[in-house]
Scaffold this active site. Structure first.
Site, PDB file in Angstrom:
ATOM      1  N   LYS A 163      56.500 -39.393  71.747  1.00 38.66           N
ATOM      2  CA  LYS A 163      55.102 -39.049  71.984  1.00 38.66           C
ATOM      3  C   LYS A 163      55.012 -38.009  73.098  1.00 38.66           C
ATOM      4  O   LYS A 163      55.666 -38.133  74.138  1.00 38.66           O
ATOM      5  CB  LYS A 163      54.313 -40.304  72.376  1.00 38.66           C
ATOM      6  CG  LYS A 163      54.220 -41.366  71.270  1.00 38.66           C
ATOM      7  CD  LYS A 163      53.577 -40.841  70.022  1.00 38.66           C
ATOM      8  CE  LYS A 163      53.389 -41.939  68.990  1.00 38.66           C
ATOM      9  NZ  LYS A 163      52.909 -41.427  67.707  1.00 38.66           N
ATOM     10  N   LYS A 265      50.121 -41.843  55.779  1.00 41.72           N
ATOM     11  CA  LYS A 265      49.672 -43.217  56.058  1.00 41.72           C
ATOM     12  C   LYS A 265      48.902 -43.775  54.870  1.00 41.72           C
ATOM     13  O   LYS A 265      48.018 -43.111  54.326  1.00 41.72           O
ATOM     14  CB  LYS A 265      48.801 -43.226  57.321  1.00 41.72           C
ATOM     15  CG  LYS A 265      49.599 -42.944  58.591  1.00 41.72           C
ATOM     16  CD  LYS A 265      48.741 -43.141  59.817  1.00 41.72           C
ATOM     17  CE  LYS A 265      49.559 -43.037  61.080  1.00 41.72           C
ATOM     18  NZ  LYS A 265      50.162 -41.693  61.279  1.00 41.72           N
TER      19      LYS A 265
HETATM   20  C1  0XW Z   1      53.859 -43.880  64.912  1.00 43.47           C
HETATM   21  N1  0XW Z   1      52.716 -44.177  64.101  1.00 43.47           N
HETATM   22  C2  0XW Z   1      52.997 -44.274  62.673  1.00 43.47           C
HETATM   23  C3  0XW Z   1      52.172 -45.477  64.568  1.00 43.47           C
HETATM   24  C4  0XW Z   1      50.958 -45.193  65.375  1.00 43.47           C
HETATM   25  O1  0XW Z   1      49.839 -45.621  64.659  1.00 43.47           O
HETATM   26  C5  0XW Z   1      50.879 -43.734  65.514  1.00 43.47           C
HETATM   27  C6  0XW Z   1      51.570 -43.247  64.285  1.00 43.47           C
HETATM   28  C7  0XW Z   1      51.933 -41.785  64.357  1.00 43.47           C
HETATM   29  O2  0XW Z   1      52.870 -41.331  63.778  1.00 43.47           O
HETATM   30  O3  0XW Z   1      51.165 -41.075  64.958  1.00 43.47           O
HETATM   31 MG    MG Z   2      52.037 -39.223  63.781  1.00 40.69          MG
END
Ligand code: 0XW
Ligand code: MG
Length: 368
Positions: A163, A265
């Site tokens: 991150k 997602k």
């Molecule tokens: C790592 N993730 C899949 C989980 C969190 O919800 C954030 C997300 C991402 O890739 O941003």
């Molecule tokens: Mg992401």
């Protein structure tokens, strides 16, 4: 098979060793919404949607419960087959993919159980019996991030997502360099994920400063136009995640060469049925992607793992599940976890898990 009952549950998921820190937000606990649908042949299925807080994207937990209140009465009597089910959901409520996804997942679970097929069977068939996962390294100092990166590398994760964003870009650069120093040569891939938290200025600075580091830049900026402008200027592949708010813009992103890959997602796409279409378009375009969701317990973990198992291994960037940040399971016997950086694909019919209802609160709503 038609829906005869819909039951809605809330599950509190405190973050183990929280908070989970991203550029825009830190979360200490999540409220997941679970859906149980019962069909006229007695089979039932479970779905889930768990926003990662209310500022990550346009979704929030109590909004999911409200949207289900809006849709559920109109879903009683509807077929659980995907085309009539999604058609009906769209007639009842515009948008709200993150809520429709919960119903979609439950329908796949019930259908699989009734046919004796796993969800990955329903999605075309699994290619593997375990999928690679990846670990999301929270926003942290260079020392903490590199220590954790090495730890996860030793655990067997083939990919790390670091991150970045929401702080001076010099700190991001120092952290990226330190993390890469600790994993370079160990066969682990690195993605930096800003969760929309960088300005184009910062992305250009990071890409130049880290030109020697083979990393992927995931969802660096807020707007898709920024991704489009950046792609020819940076030295690293760009993946789209949060801008994939529906199947159409994933299609446009894939078809027009806008990005080099995706963080896909289930809830952003509205469920496994629409997600399989985007999976197939990415396969045609040879675009790698993850199979993830924002958060969630065993139900969402199983859904992501099942569709991840149907993706060609050279295009699967990994399946992220929240299990490492969750205490316990909905299904203690068959609950999913990450072992040596990989997740076993459930083999029982449907999702392959059955939540223990005694561990859940009473339904917050029931419809029949
Ligand atoms: C790592 N993730 C899949 C989980 C969190 O919800 C954030 C997300 C991402 O890739 O941003
Ligand atoms: Mg992401």
């Amino acid at each position: 098979m038609k829906i005869t009952e819909i039951h809605v549950f809330k599950a509190d998921l405190p973050v183990v060793n929280g908070p989970y820190k991203m550029s825009h937000s830190s979360v200490w606990a999540l409220n997941s919404i679970l859906v149980k649908i019962v069909c006229d042949n007695g089979f039932f299925g479970w779905g889930e949607t768990c926003p990662v807080g209310s500022s990550y994207n346009e979704s929030f937990s109590s909004g999911a419960a409200a949207a289900l209140m809006e849709m559920a009465p109109g879903l009683i009597g509807t077929s659980i087959l995907p085309i009539p089910l999604h058609t009906r959901m769209d007639q009842l409520l515009k948008g709200h993919n993150y809520v429709k996804a919960a119903i979609d997942i439950a329908a796949h679970d019930a259908l699989g159980k009734s046919l004796g097929l796993s969800v990955s069977d329903l999605l075309g068939g699994a290619l593997v019996d375990r999928v690679p996962s990846y670990y999301a390294l929270n926003l942290a100092t260079p020392e903490d991030a590199s220590r954790q990166a090495l730890e996860k590398c030793k655990e067997g994760y083939p990919r790390l997502q670091l991150k970045v964003g929401g702080r001076p870009v010099e700190q991001d650069i120092a952290t990226i360099r330190k993390v890469w120093e600790s994993i370079d040569g160990k066969g682990v891939r690195l993605v930096i994920d800003a969760n929309r938290g960088l300005l184009t200025r910062d992305v250009l600075t990071i890409s130049k400063a880290c030109i020697q580091i083979p990393l992927v830049i995931e969802q660096p900026c807020e707007n898709v136009d920024d991704l489009r402008a950046l792609r020819p200027l940076v030295h690293h592949p760009i993946y789209m995640d949060e801008n994939t708010v529906n199947p159409n813009n994933a299609l446009v992103g894939a078809a027009t060469g806008l990005v080099d890959g995706f963080g896909l997602k289930v809830t952003q796409l509205g469920g496994l049925y629409p997600m399989r279409a985007i999976r197939d378009i990415c396969a045609l375009r040879r675009l790698p992607h993850t199979c993830d969701d924002t958060w969630g317990g065993d139900i969402m973990a199983a859904a992501c793992t099942h569709i991840g198992a149907t993706v060609a291994p050279n295009l699967l960037e990994g399946v992220w599940i929240a299990a490492p940040y969750i205490e316990g399971h909905y299904d203690f016997e068959n609950g999913l976890s990450v072992e040596s950086g990989h997740i076993k694909v459930p083999t029982l019919p449907g999702l392959g898990i059955i939540p223990d209802e005694s561990g859940l609160s009473q339904p917050i709503a029931s419809y029949s």
